[in-house]
Design an enzyme around this catalytic site. Sequence first.
Site, PDB file in Angstrom:
ATOM      1  N   ARG A   1       0.799  -1.237   0.000  1.00 42.87           N
ATOM      2  CA  ARG A   1       0.000   0.000   0.000  1.00 42.87           C
ATOM      3  C   ARG A   1       0.831   1.286   0.000  1.00 42.87           C
ATOM      4  O   ARG A   1       0.537   2.213  -0.738  1.00 42.87           O
ATOM      5  CB  ARG A   1      -0.943   0.015   1.209  1.00 42.87           C
TER       6      ARG A   1
ATOM      7  N   ASP B   1      -3.833   4.226   4.890  1.00 40.25           N
ATOM      8  CA  ASP B   1      -2.878   3.864   3.836  1.00 40.25           C
ATOM      9  C   ASP B   1      -3.560   3.433   2.528  1.00 40.25           C
ATOM     10  O   ASP B   1      -2.892   3.017   1.588  1.00 40.25           O
ATOM     11  CB  ASP B   1      -1.902   2.787   4.326  1.00 40.25           C
ATOM     12  N   ASP B   2      -4.897   3.547   2.480  1.00 40.52           N
ATOM     13  CA  ASP B   2      -5.600   3.299   1.211  1.00 40.52           C
ATOM     14  C   ASP B   2      -6.301   4.572   0.725  1.00 40.52           C
ATOM     15  O   ASP B   2      -7.275   4.512  -0.021  1.00 40.52           O
ATOM     16  CB  ASP B   2      -6.599   2.135   1.345  1.00 40.52           C
TER      17      ASP B   2
ATOM     18  N   ASP C   1     -11.242   6.657  15.626  1.00 40.82           N
ATOM     19  CA  ASP C   1     -11.943   7.768  14.969  1.00 40.82           C
ATOM     20  C   ASP C   1     -13.191   8.179  15.748  1.00 40.82           C
ATOM     21  O   ASP C   1     -13.531   9.365  15.829  1.00 40.82           O
ATOM     22  CB  ASP C   1     -12.267   7.442  13.495  1.00 40.82           C
TER      23      ASP C   1
END
Length: 267
Positions: A21, A94-95, A183
């Site tokens: 990634r 990381d995407d 989050d």
Amino acid sequence: KVELRDVFIAIKTTRKFHQSRLELLLSTWVSRAWEQTYIFTDDEDEELTIRTGHRVINTNCSSAHSRQALSCKMAAEYDVFIASRLKWFCHVDDDNYVNMRALLNLLSSFSPTQDIYIGKPSLDRPIEASEKLPNNKTRSVFFWFATGGAGFCINRGLALKMAPWASDGNFMNTAERIRLPDDCTIGYIIEAILGVNLIQSRLFHSHLENLQLVSKSQVQSQVTLSYGTFENKKNIIEMKGTFSDDQDPSRFKSVHCLLYPETPWCP
């Protein structure tokens, strides 16, 4: 006007994705924001550290995708941002592809005196959390949160107000209080404790939504993009042309060449 040098971008990753990634991000959008981008991971990687000019932080957090491991990394992101003295904290996964021009335009639209927490919720309503109180009591709290998978930004003034619940390891304790991921914990601190509302933006995108709905004409104005699977199908934005699906399964190279056609490897 917010400039690139004002922004701290944290990428959350894990060792097993350094090759698959991160490599893609380093050759695309990170190449436009080297000095502002910090990679938060869970293992040493000397090659990556040298390539990024020592902007890799080994958090020593667990590599499990558990609530605790995620909060451990977010706690590290927060502390390194505060120490950086930069004006904006932006977290991505990381995407994600980050469109730096669109990001700077968005951040520039806010007044520097305002408390800003901006991103996209993954739910269509506030989340309900069960907050731990003394004497084994709990109470329900409701708040919006920006999903980490689409990226979100917080300005420094607001980040400093979060310190009692977020700095120096306090973030992990706060996350345990509601037993939800990183989050959600950010949303809990900002909305439920500090009383600042999330600004919901449709310019951020995660793999939790149908990315086919983002058209090529909209790409230049979007702040983040993603790729992955959605309802068991490949989930990528529609970008015909530049590279084949085999050459560019995420479509990030095609996006990058649309935004920066002068890139040497673009056809």
